[in-house]
Design a protein around this motif. Sequence first.
Motif, PDB file in Angstrom:
ATOM      1  N   ALA A  90       0.491  -1.030  -0.256  1.00 51.87           N
ATOM      2  CA  ALA A  90      -0.376  -0.046  -0.046  1.00 51.87           C
ATOM      3  C   ALA A  90       0.630   1.159  -0.022  1.00 51.87           C
ATOM      4  CB  ALA A  90      -1.184  -0.179   1.410  1.00 51.87           C
ATOM      5  N   ALA A  91       0.854   1.930  -0.241  1.00 50.66           N
ATOM      6  CA  ALA A  91       1.240   2.927  -0.720  1.00 50.66           C
ATOM      7  C   ALA A  91       1.551   4.663   0.251  1.00 50.66           C
ATOM      8  CB  ALA A  91       0.714   4.523  -1.754  1.00 50.66           C
ATOM      9  N   PHE A  92       0.246   4.750   0.943  1.00 48.04           N
ATOM     10  CA  PHE A  92      -0.382   4.921   2.544  1.00 48.04           C
ATOM     11  C   PHE A  92      -1.354   4.766   3.305  1.00 48.04           C
ATOM     12  CE2 PHE A  92      -1.918   7.509  -1.771  1.00 48.04           C
ATOM     13  CZ  PHE A  92      -3.393   7.192  -1.357  1.00 48.04           C
ATOM     14  N   ASP A  93      -1.906   4.859   4.363  1.00 49.84           N
ATOM     15  CA  ASP A  93      -2.789   4.839   5.554  1.00 49.84           C
ATOM     16  C   ASP A  93      -4.035   5.328   4.814  1.00 49.84           C
ATOM     17  OD1 ASP A  93      -1.378   2.774   6.735  1.00 49.84           O
ATOM     18  OD2 ASP A  93      -0.644   4.108   8.004  1.00 49.84           O
ATOM     19  N   TYR A  94      -4.843   5.248   4.743  1.00 53.31           N
ATOM     20  CA  TYR A  94      -6.171   6.162   4.559  1.00 53.31           C
ATOM     21  C   TYR A  94      -6.723   6.508   5.144  1.00 53.31           C
ATOM     22  CZ  TYR A  94     -10.977   5.956   2.857  1.00 53.31           C
ATOM     23  OH  TYR A  94     -11.323   7.200   0.762  1.00 53.31           O
ATOM     24  N   GLU A  95      -6.046   7.911   5.733  1.00 58.31           N
ATOM     25  CA  GLU A  95      -6.475   9.141   6.724  1.00 58.31           C
ATOM     26  C   GLU A  95      -5.508  10.414   5.892  1.00 58.31           C
ATOM     27  OE1 GLU A  95      -4.392   6.885   9.848  1.00 58.31           O
ATOM     28  OE2 GLU A  95      -2.302   8.185   9.154  1.00 58.31           O
ATOM     29  N   PRO A  96      -6.991  11.458   6.699  1.00 54.74           N
ATOM     30  CA  PRO A  96      -6.070  12.605   6.532  1.00 54.74           C
ATOM     31  C   PRO A  96      -4.939  12.852   6.397  1.00 54.74           C
ATOM     32  CG  PRO A  96      -8.383  12.615   7.735  1.00 54.74           C
ATOM     33  CD  PRO A  96      -7.262  10.961   7.516  1.00 54.74           C
ATOM     34  N   PRO A  97      -4.072  13.792   6.038  1.00 56.03           N
ATOM     35  CA  PRO A  97      -4.969  14.638   4.160  1.00 56.03           C
ATOM     36  C   PRO A  97      -4.550  13.874   3.421  1.00 56.03           C
ATOM     37  CG  PRO A  97      -2.091  14.932   4.384  1.00 56.03           C
ATOM     38  CD  PRO A  97      -2.248  13.567   6.165  1.00 56.03           C
ATOM     39  N   ALA A  98      -3.864  12.245   2.919  1.00 57.25           N
ATOM     40  CA  ALA A  98      -3.613  11.632   2.047  1.00 57.25           C
ATOM     41  C   ALA A  98      -5.326  10.915   1.486  1.00 57.25           C
ATOM     42  CB  ALA A  98      -2.915  10.139   2.039  1.00 57.25           C
ATOM     43  N   ASP A  99      -6.052  11.356   1.916  1.00 56.84           N
ATOM     44  CA  ASP A  99      -7.094  10.595   2.156  1.00 56.84           C
ATOM     45  C   ASP A  99      -7.914  10.710   0.843  1.00 56.84           C
ATOM     46  OD1 ASP A  99      -8.331  11.863   3.947  1.00 56.84           O
ATOM     47  OD2 ASP A  99      -9.145  11.091   4.295  1.00 56.84           O
ATOM     48  N   ILE A 100      -7.731  12.386   0.819  1.00 61.71           N
ATOM     49  CA  ILE A 100      -8.203  13.306   0.024  1.00 61.71           C
ATOM     50  C   ILE A 100      -7.439  12.900  -1.423  1.00 61.71           C
ATOM     51  CG2 ILE A 100      -6.748  15.237  -0.166  1.00 61.71           C
ATOM     52  CD1 ILE A 100      -8.623  17.260  -0.071  1.00 61.71           C
ATOM     53  N   LEU A 101      -6.685  12.462  -1.762  1.00 61.32           N
ATOM     54  CA  LEU A 101      -5.873  12.063  -3.528  1.00 61.32           C
ATOM     55  C   LEU A 101      -7.106  11.108  -3.296  1.00 61.32           C
ATOM     56  CD1 LEU A 101      -2.530  12.218  -2.356  1.00 61.32           C
ATOM     57  CD2 LEU A 101      -3.033  13.767  -3.273  1.00 61.32           C
ATOM     58  N   VAL A 102      -6.945  10.119  -2.884  1.00 55.89           N
ATOM     59  CA  VAL A 102      -8.196   9.207  -3.618  1.00 55.89           C
ATOM     60  C   VAL A 102     -10.122   9.437  -3.778  1.00 55.89           C
ATOM     61  CG1 VAL A 102      -9.585   7.395  -3.075  1.00 55.89           C
ATOM     62  CG2 VAL A 102      -7.260   7.674  -2.298  1.00 55.89           C
ATOM     63  N   HIS A 103     -10.219  10.724  -3.180  1.00 60.45           N
ATOM     64  CA  HIS A 103     -11.643  11.224  -3.304  1.00 60.45           C
ATOM     65  C   HIS A 103     -11.230  12.359  -4.211  1.00 60.45           C
ATOM     66  CE1 HIS A 103     -12.676  10.082   0.617  1.00 60.45           C
ATOM     67  NE2 HIS A 103     -12.258  10.563   1.291  1.00 60.45           N
ATOM     68  N   MET A 104     -10.080  12.928  -4.556  1.00 60.23           N
ATOM     69  CA  MET A 104     -10.222  13.300  -5.835  1.00 60.23           C
ATOM     70  C   MET A 104     -10.142  12.642  -6.892  1.00 60.23           C
ATOM     71  SD  MET A 104      -7.499  16.397  -5.153  1.00 60.23           S
ATOM     72  CE  MET A 104      -6.421  16.414  -3.890  1.00 60.23           C
TER      73      MET A 104
END
Length: 246
Positions: A90-104
Motif C-alpha cells: 500500500a502507498a499510504f494509510d487511508y487517513e487525512p490528509p492523504a485520503d483526499i487524493l483518493v476522494h479527488m
Amino acid sequence: MSDIIAHTGSAFRLTLRRAGRSLLARIGCDCPLCGARVAGARLCAGCESDIAGSMADPAVPRCPRCALRLRHGHCAACLAGAPPFSRCVAAFDYEPPADILVHMLKSGLRLSMAPVLAGMMARACARQGLVLPAGAVLVPVPAGRASLRRRGMNPAAEIARALAGELDIPLARAVLARRRETPRQATLDRRARRRAAQGLYVCREPLAGRHAVLVDDVMTTGSTVRAAAQALIAGGAQDVTVLVAA
Ligand SMILES: [Zn+2]
Ligand SMILES: [Zn+2]
C-alpha cells in the motif's frame, strides 16, 4: 520474419511510451496537497515523504502479508484465515490528509489523480523491494454496475492503466468479472462486506501459472481483494500480489 517485425513493433511502442512518460514527467504541475510547483503529475517531495513515511515507520508495526496496521501484535484478518495472496503493498494509510487524493479521483472524478496515485504505488513497491517475476500481469478489481454508472469510470482500472506504464507490466483489464451486483460497500459492516464479497468475482481468461498483480484503490477490510485474489487463483494464477493506493 513476421516475428522480427512484431518484435520491432512492440519495442518501438515501448520506446514511444517511455519517451512520452519522460516528457510528461517534466511538465510543471501543482502538488495536489500543498500546491507547490512540481515536475510531472506527483506530490512534492515533502508531502510524499509525510504521507508515505508511516508505511516504512518501524514504530507502526504492520502485517508483513496484508500491510494492515497491527493493533494487538498480530493480524486478526490473516490469523482468521491466510489470504489468497502472498503480499500486499500500500502507498499510504487511508487517513487525512492523504485520503483526499483518493476522494479527488473517486468523488471529484479528477482522472489526473490516477497517475499521481500510480506513481506513489510504484515508488512504494520499489521502497519495499517488491520484485515481480517475468510474465506478471496487472489486473484491476472490476467495479459494480451502479458505481460505473455513477462515476463513468472504474478508479481501480484507471490506476492500473497508469501503473502498467510505471511498472512496465501488461494490463489485463477484462480478466476479472463480477458475478452479481452488491449493495454499496460503504453501507456495510465488516461481516456483511465479507458475505457480499464471497464468490463475487470470476476469472474469465486462463492465467496458466502467471503471476497476477491485483490493483485496487482502497483496501478496507480486505474482503474485496481476498475474493478477487481467490478468483485469480481459481483461474490458474500461480501467485497473487495486491497493490493498493491506501
Ligand atoms: Zn506538497
Ligand atoms: Zn495480515
